[in-house]
Design an enzyme around this catalytic site. Structure first.
Site, PDB file in Angstrom:
ATOM      1  N   THR A   1       1.611  -1.318  -0.576  1.00 25.81           N
ATOM      2  CA  THR A   1       1.830  -2.534  -1.151  1.00 25.81           C
ATOM      3  C   THR A   1       3.278  -3.004  -0.726  1.00 25.81           C
ATOM      4  O   THR A   1       3.306  -4.352  -0.971  1.00 25.81           O
ATOM      5  CB  THR A   1       2.203  -1.956  -2.773  1.00 25.81           C
TER       6      THR A   1
ATOM      7  N   TYR B   1      -4.262  -7.857  -4.585  1.00 25.01           N
ATOM      8  CA  TYR B   1      -3.794  -8.498  -3.533  1.00 25.01           C
ATOM      9  C   TYR B   1      -4.184  -7.398  -2.334  1.00 25.01           C
ATOM     10  O   TYR B   1      -5.141  -6.464  -2.733  1.00 25.01           O
ATOM     11  CB  TYR B   1      -2.105  -7.917  -3.633  1.00 25.01           C
TER      12      TYR B   1
ATOM     13  N   THR C   1       1.868   3.679  -2.214  1.00 26.83           N
ATOM     14  CA  THR C   1       2.672   4.714  -3.173  1.00 26.83           C
ATOM     15  C   THR C   1       1.343   5.744  -3.602  1.00 26.83           C
ATOM     16  O   THR C   1       1.794   6.717  -4.187  1.00 26.83           O
ATOM     17  CB  THR C   1       2.990   4.000  -4.560  1.00 26.83           C
ATOM     18  N   ASP C   2       0.030   5.349  -3.313  1.00 26.38           N
ATOM     19  CA  ASP C   2      -0.992   6.092  -3.959  1.00 26.38           C
ATOM     20  C   ASP C   2      -0.936   7.780  -3.397  1.00 26.38           C
ATOM     21  O   ASP C   2      -1.219   8.653  -4.089  1.00 26.38           O
ATOM     22  CB  ASP C   2      -2.347   5.607  -3.564  1.00 26.38           C
TER      23      ASP C   2
ATOM     24  N   LYS D   1       3.346  10.480  -8.542  1.00 23.63           N
ATOM     25  CA  LYS D   1       3.111   9.331  -9.049  1.00 23.63           C
ATOM     26  C   LYS D   1       2.508   9.655 -10.295  1.00 23.63           C
ATOM     27  O   LYS D   1       1.478  10.105 -10.384  1.00 23.63           O
ATOM     28  CB  LYS D   1       2.080   8.431  -8.147  1.00 23.63           C
TER      29      LYS D   1
ATOM     30  N   GLU E   1      -1.371  35.156 -13.446  1.00 24.74           N
ATOM     31  CA  GLU E   1      -1.812  36.032 -14.573  1.00 24.74           C
ATOM     32  C   GLU E   1      -2.199  37.293 -14.158  1.00 24.74           C
ATOM     33  O   GLU E   1      -2.616  37.432 -12.992  1.00 24.74           O
ATOM     34  CB  GLU E   1      -2.950  35.300 -15.399  1.00 24.74           C
TER      35      GLU E   1
HETATM   36  N1  ASP Z   1      -2.939   0.975  -3.286  1.00 23.09           N
HETATM   37  C1  ASP Z   1      -1.517   0.991  -2.624  1.00 23.09           C
HETATM   38  C2  ASP Z   1      -1.224   1.878  -1.401  1.00 23.09           C
HETATM   39  O1  ASP Z   1      -1.051   3.132  -1.844  1.00 23.09           O
HETATM   40  C3  ASP Z   1      -0.738   1.142  -3.637  1.00 23.09           C
HETATM   41  C4  ASP Z   1       0.755   1.051  -3.535  1.00 23.09           C
HETATM   42  O2  ASP Z   1       1.265   1.089  -2.239  1.00 23.09           O
HETATM   43  O3  ASP Z   1       1.534   0.867  -4.391  1.00 23.09           O
HETATM   44  O4  ASP Z   1      -1.284   1.661  -0.187  1.00 23.09           O
END
Ligand code: ASP
Length: 325
Positions: free
Chosen positions: A13, A26, A92-93, A165, A281
């Site tokens: 992103t 997007y 971010t994923d 995340k 455990e």
């Molecule tokens: N779907 C995107 C990715 O991981 C989400 C992001 O970058 O925030 O490439």
């Protein structure tokens, strides 16, 4: 003082475009690294950049192919005396998986910082430039070396082992566990919480081009042995159970996994809960299982892959590696 930073771009992103400042939908990975660095040039940061495009994709598609290109590129930058730090831009994923894999396979000699954004580059309130400016501050800081791979999101610096995340939307989507964050950053300031913990450390694992098949089994009420057997198939070499609560599973699932363990499958118990330790455990000894401790299932999977790839087979040795994490 001007820092010399190598920027390795993979998409996400942070390089995404919506076509409108207010659109919800997007496409990730649209802006290339040259165009991105041109935009960054307007911020007046005290840094010189050398950029390289490794990929330009949504991080849902990141995997061994991109990692096999990214790892040598980071190593090359670390070996370049003129380079003070490395920034990897990333979706971010799956950012936490790439960060942890690099953390386990890179020396801690110079700062390596992963950064992303939650909003595409043409969105109102785009967080990518701010996060990038923060990442530049961290990558150019001598004190950032010796902390392993770091992640910068939302004015916070996270250790690769801790970062996860935790939200699907919003610019505060990341959190750390067990350490909440290891520093606070703005484009103009950087505050570390405590001293570096991996000073001059070499890589914990040598890089492997091929990683073994390790799955994540998501436990749920009513999960039965037949479903587990179908999931494991014939060839899986290790499995991380995203168990209920503190890495728990039904008796039927336990029995199925113990049977497969006896045939060589490595079994790690993690938790599907958002946070918390999964400790050993007493039954783990008899079952031949390993407890993931602080690692979430997706990071436990990366560590187990590296351990298997390096021939670490014995549950006690695998447990020691997880205890150290
Ligand atoms: N779907 C995107 C990715 O991981 C989400 C992001 O970058 O925030 O490439």
């Amino acid at each position: 003082m001007t820092s010399r930073i190598t920027v390795l771009a993979t998409g996400g992103t942070i390089a995404g475009i919506a076509g409108s400042a207010i659109a919800k939908d997007y496409v990730a990975g649209q802006i290339d690294i040259e165009a991105y660095l041109e935009q960054v040039g307007g911020l007046g940061l005290e840094a010189e950049f050398s950029g390289r495009q490794i990929a330009n994709i949504d991080s849902a598609d990141i995997g061994p192919e991109v990692w096999n290109a990214l790892h040598p590129a980071v190593m090359e930058a670390l070996a370049d005396e003129s380079c003070q730090g490395v920034i990897v831009t990333h979706g971010t994923d799956t950012l936490e998986e790439t960060a942890f894999l690099l953390d386990l396979t890179l020396p801690a000699s110079k700062p390596v910082v992963l950064v992303g954004a939650m909003r595409p580059a043409d969105a109102v309130g785009y967080d990518g430039l701010r996060n990038f400016a923060n990442a530049v501050r961290v990558a150019g800081d001598r004190q950032a070396a010796g902390r392993g791979v770091l992640v910068v999101m939302g004015d916070r610096v996270f250790g690769a082992r801790d970062v996860r995340k935790v939200r699907t939307r919003g610019t505060d989507a990341f959190r750390g566990f067990p350490r909440e964050s290891v520093g606070l950053v703005t484009p103009a300031s950087l505050e570390w919480f405590g001293a570096p913990w991996r000073v001059d450390a070499s890589a914990q694992f040598a890089w492997q081009d091929e990683l073994p098949d390790v799955g994540i089994l998501f436990a749920h009420a009513g999960l039965d042995a037949a479903s587990v057997a179908r999931f494991l198939g014939e060839d899986m070499r290790g499995v991380v159970v995203a168990g209920v609560g503190e890495g728990n599973m039904s008796e039927a699932v336990r029995q199925e996994l113990v049977a497969r363990r006896k045939q060589g499958l490595r079994v790690v118990r993690a938790s599907r809960a958002d946070e918390g330790l999964v400790d050993r455990e007493p039954e783990d000894d008899g079952n031949g299982f390993v407890a993931a401790r602080a690692l979430n299932p997706q990071k436990a999977r990366i560590l187990l892959q590296l351990l298997i790839a390096h021939g670490v087979d014995d549950p006690a040795a695998i447990q020691r590696a997880f205890d150290g994490s």
